[in-house]
Design a protein around this motif. Structure first.
Motif, mmCIF file in Angstrom:
data_model
loop_
_atom_site.group_PDB
_atom_site.id
_atom_site.type_symbol
_atom_site.label_atom_id
_atom_site.label_comp_id
_atom_site.label_asym_id
_atom_site.label_seq_id
_atom_site.Cartn_x
_atom_site.Cartn_y
_atom_site.Cartn_z
ATOM 1 N N ALA A 1 0.842 -1.208 0.000
ATOM 2 C CA ALA A 1 0.000 0.000 0.000
ATOM 3 C C ALA A 1 0.866 1.243 0.000
ATOM 4 N N LYS A 2 0.361 2.281 -0.656
ATOM 5 C CA LYS A 2 1.082 3.550 -0.695
ATOM 6 C C LYS A 2 1.131 4.187 0.690
ATOM 7 N N MET A 3 2.268 4.803 0.980
ATOM 8 C CA MET A 3 2.357 5.621 2.184
ATOM 9 C C MET A 3 1.517 6.881 1.967
ATOM 10 N N LYS A 4 0.834 7.324 3.014
ATOM 11 C CA LYS A 4 -0.028 8.498 2.897
ATOM 12 C C LYS A 4 0.483 9.621 3.781
ATOM 13 N N ILE A 5 0.518 10.810 3.200
ATOM 14 C CA ILE A 5 0.998 11.977 3.922
ATOM 15 C C ILE A 5 0.033 13.137 3.749
ATOM 16 N N ALA A 6 -0.254 13.831 4.843
ATOM 17 C CA ALA A 6 -1.060 15.056 4.797
ATOM 18 C C ALA A 6 -0.129 16.240 5.012
ATOM 19 N N LEU A 7 -0.193 17.205 4.100
ATOM 20 C CA LEU A 7 0.563 18.454 4.238
ATOM 21 C C LEU A 7 -0.453 19.532 4.586
ATOM 22 N N ILE A 8 -0.382 20.073 5.799
ATOM 23 C CA ILE A 8 -1.453 20.925 6.315
ATOM 24 C C ILE A 8 -0.957 22.328 6.652
ATOM 25 N N SER A 9 -1.697 23.314 6.156
ATOM 26 C CA SER A 9 -1.523 24.701 6.573
ATOM 27 C C SER A 9 -2.691 25.041 7.497
ATOM 28 N N PHE B 1 -4.248 38.845 -0.644
ATOM 29 C CA PHE B 1 -3.387 38.043 0.225
ATOM 30 C C PHE B 1 -3.883 36.605 0.378
ATOM 31 N N THR B 2 -4.813 36.199 -0.474
ATOM 32 C CA THR B 2 -5.196 34.791 -0.473
ATOM 33 C C THR B 2 -4.142 34.005 -1.245
ATOM 34 N N GLY B 3 -4.247 32.703 -1.207
ATOM 35 C CA GLY B 3 -3.283 31.900 -1.958
ATOM 36 C C GLY B 3 -2.496 30.999 -1.034
ATOM 37 N N PHE B 4 -1.910 29.963 -1.603
ATOM 38 C CA PHE B 4 -1.176 28.956 -0.838
ATOM 39 C C PHE B 4 0.312 29.257 -0.922
ATOM 40 N N SER B 5 0.960 29.403 0.229
ATOM 41 C CA SER B 5 2.394 29.683 0.228
ATOM 42 C C SER B 5 3.159 28.471 -0.281
ATOM 43 N N SER B 6 4.346 28.712 -0.769
ATOM 44 C CA SER B 6 5.068 27.665 -1.502
ATOM 45 C C SER B 6 5.783 26.638 -0.628
ATOM 46 N N GLU C 1 1.235 8.976 -1.395
ATOM 47 C CA GLU C 1 -0.047 9.620 -1.684
ATOM 48 C C GLU C 1 -0.142 10.886 -0.838
ATOM 49 N N ILE C 2 -0.326 12.037 -1.504
ATOM 50 C CA ILE C 2 -0.274 13.331 -0.816
ATOM 51 C C ILE C 2 -1.649 13.991 -0.788
ATOM 52 N N ASP C 3 -2.066 14.429 0.404
ATOM 53 C CA ASP C 3 -3.227 15.304 0.555
ATOM 54 C C ASP C 3 -2.722 16.675 0.989
ATOM 55 N N LEU C 4 -2.972 17.684 0.167
ATOM 56 C CA LEU C 4 -2.597 19.061 0.500
ATOM 57 C C LEU C 4 -3.831 19.759 1.058
ATOM 58 N N ILE C 5 -3.736 20.277 2.268
ATOM 59 C CA ILE C 5 -4.910 20.821 2.952
ATOM 60 C C ILE C 5 -4.628 22.236 3.459
ATOM 61 N N ASP C 6 -5.414 23.174 2.996
ATOM 62 C CA ASP C 6 -5.366 24.549 3.488
ATOM 63 C C ASP C 6 -6.623 24.763 4.323
ATOM 64 N N GLU C 7 -6.449 24.796 5.633
ATOM 65 C CA GLU C 7 -7.619 24.874 6.512
ATOM 66 C C GLU C 7 -8.343 26.209 6.404
ATOM 67 N N ASN C 8 -7.743 27.179 5.731
ATOM 68 C CA ASN C 8 -8.415 28.462 5.538
ATOM 69 C C ASN C 8 -9.528 28.367 4.494
ATOM 70 N N ILE C 9 -9.491 27.323 3.655
ATOM 71 C CA ILE C 9 -10.529 27.195 2.634
ATOM 72 C C ILE C 9 -11.276 25.866 2.696
ATOM 73 N N LYS D 1 -5.963 23.581 -5.110
ATOM 74 C CA LYS D 1 -7.318 23.691 -5.661
ATOM 75 C C LYS D 1 -7.464 25.070 -6.301
ATOM 76 N N SER D 2 -7.117 25.144 -7.575
ATOM 77 C CA SER D 2 -6.981 26.429 -8.251
ATOM 78 C C SER D 2 -8.260 27.256 -8.259
ATOM 79 N N GLU D 3 -9.403 26.602 -8.234
ATOM 80 C CA GLU D 3 -10.663 27.345 -8.284
ATOM 81 C C GLU D 3 -10.918 28.122 -6.988
ATOM 82 N N LYS D 4 -10.175 27.821 -5.952
ATOM 83 C CA LYS D 4 -10.375 28.469 -4.653
ATOM 84 C C LYS D 4 -9.564 29.751 -4.481
ATOM 85 N N TYR D 5 -8.608 29.976 -5.380
ATOM 86 C CA TYR D 5 -7.695 31.104 -5.192
ATOM 87 C C TYR D 5 -7.678 32.030 -6.402
ATOM 88 N N LYS D 6 -7.579 33.323 -6.148
ATOM 89 C CA LYS D 6 -7.419 34.296 -7.217
ATOM 90 C C LYS D 6 -5.964 34.742 -7.358
#
Length: 442
Positions: free
Chosen positions: A2-10, A38-43, A57-65, A169-174
């Motif tokens: 099984a793939k290793m799973k990682i959550a990257l959380i802001s 000032f919205t957007g995901f930092s690098s 397997e990566i889940d990228l999570i921005d708790e602000n959105i 999630k590009s639709e969430k950021y301008k």
């Protein structure tokens, strides 16, 4: 296997813990364009994702959105946190730790206060992650992780990978943030950036930056506002000129942070305008000479105080909006500072403004001084929003400082001021179009 799973959380941040301030930000339509800038995901986490093998397997999570699904199971939960996010980062860490995930916390706060962070994490990353992240993953797979991973060298940015913008999630950021350099030699009293990123500027290559921008544009499908996250993007004018000439062909609109001296270079301002630069974020900090002298040992900002209005007019005359940054709560500030700053912003038709309360961040000379003077308030990290008071002001009460910040915002983000600015910039844009048609733009 099984793939290793990682959550990257802001973790989520907040505007303020003050309900009146939160209500104003949530209900005032005039402030929306400023907030969106000032919205957007930092690098940072996106670079971590780039350094993670594709077998993970990566889940990228921005708790602000979006909400965090605490029912999901991960092998690793990696959290990047600034100081005002630290309390929430610890809460997230505790939940996933109980579920058996290996908790890794990095970012500015961890670099400054690793021992504190270690109470909530299995692994603390100190400094830039590019050097240590592959080692962390290798040690994890070998079941031989260490409690601290410290970057021993400042990395060569020319070797830094393209961040995984495709996970956003590009639709969430301008706005999309991109970094072309790190480091700052100025060492302002309230800033810890030189301690983390060094006092010399390090740059990516121009071709590398172009490749990154094209990657972003291919993903988004529309052209977002590109925001350059560099603390002072144009301090190396030769490099900046070369880069801007190259990105002009992309036909993007972009935003950058710089210092006041940019307004004395007409040739460079014209280059910025033609390349799609729409907004410049400039730290004016204060309108008081003594305050400006106190900020840094060189007192370089103070030398420009009498030119502030003239330079704002010059920059905006090129169709580039100035977003001015001001700080309230300096030792020379009295309650008169709030009206003075608001009037200055309005009179100069400033495109937008960010007003913050002087904040004694960990790792700064400001915090050390206020602690020695017995003026540091013992508030939680979630109070470090830059809109809340964390120290005893010298010439006003903490409540007066708190209320004064909101008074400025109410004045500068009002319907009348918005209309005044709209007329002002309309005249500028019409004038620029006429000059360009006549071929007489100077």
């Amino acid at each position: 296997m099984a793939k290793m799973k990682i959550a990257l959380i802001s973790p989520r941040g907040q505007i303020s813990i003050n309900p009146n301030c939160v209500k104003f930000w949530d209900k005032t339509s005039e402030i929306i364009p400023y907030r969106e800038s000032f919205t957007g995901f930092s690098s940072g986490l996106l670079i971590i994702a780039s350094l993670t093998p594709k077998s993970w397997e990566i889940d990228l999570i921005d708790e602000n959105i979006e909400s965090i699904d605490f029912n999901k199971t991960y092998n690793i939960v990696a959290i990047s946190s600034m100081t005002q996010q630290a309390t929430r980062a610890y809460q997230i860490a505790e939940i996933f730790r109980k579920k058996g995930a290996k908790i890794i916390i990095g970012g500015i706060h961890s670099t400054i206060l690793p021992e504190e962070v270690k109470q909530y994490a299995d692994i603390v990353v100190i400094g830039e992650a590019e050097e240590v992240w592959p080692k962390i993953l290798k040690d994890f797979l070998n079941k031989d992780t260490k409690p601290f991973y410290r970057a021993t060298n400042l990395i060569d940015l020319r070797k830094s990978p393209i961040p995984r913008y495709d996970l956003v999630k590009s639709e969430k950021y301008k706005v999309v943030w991109i970094q072309t350099s790190r480091g700052c030699p100025l060492d302002c009293e309230f800033c810890c950036a030189p301690k983390i990123y060094g006092r010399k500027f390090r740059y990516k290559g121009v071709r590398q930056i172009l490749k990154e921008l094209k990657f972003i544009l291919n993903i988004w499908g529309h052209k977002p506002l590109i925001s350059f996250a560099d603390d002072n993007m144009f301090i190396n004018r030769r490099f900046a000129s070369e880069m801007i000439k190259e990105i002009s062909d992309l036909k993007i609109e972009w935003f950058a942070q710089t210092d006041i001296s940019i307004g004395e270079d007409r040739k460079f301002l014209e280059l910025l305008r033609k390349s799609g630069c729409r907004i410049l974020f400039i730290g004016f900090e204060s309108l008081n000479y003594k305050n400006l002298v106190s900020i840094s040992k060189t007192a370089w900002k103070a030398k420009y105080l009498n030119k502030y209005s003239k330079i704002i007019k010059k920059i905006q005359g090129y169709g580039i909006g100035v977003m001015g940054s001001f700080i309230v709560g300096f030792d020379e500030d009295t309650t008169s500072v709030f009206k003075k700053i608001a009037d200055f912003i309005i009179e100069n038709n400033m495109f937008a403004a960010q007003i913050t309360i002087l904040t004694p961040l960990p790792g700064t000379r400001l915090r050390k001084r206020l602690l020695e003077e017995g003026r540091l308030l013992h508030t939680g990290w979630d109070n470090y929003t830059f809109s809340d008071v964390n120290f005893i002001p010298k010439r006003m009460s903490a409540q007066e400082l708190q209320n004064g910040l909101l008074d400025i915002y109410k004045k500068i983000y009002s319907p009348d001021v918005r209309l005044k600015k709209a007329h002002y910039f309309k005249r500028i844009y019409l004038s620029l179009k006429n000059k360009e048609k006549q071929g007489s733009y100077k």
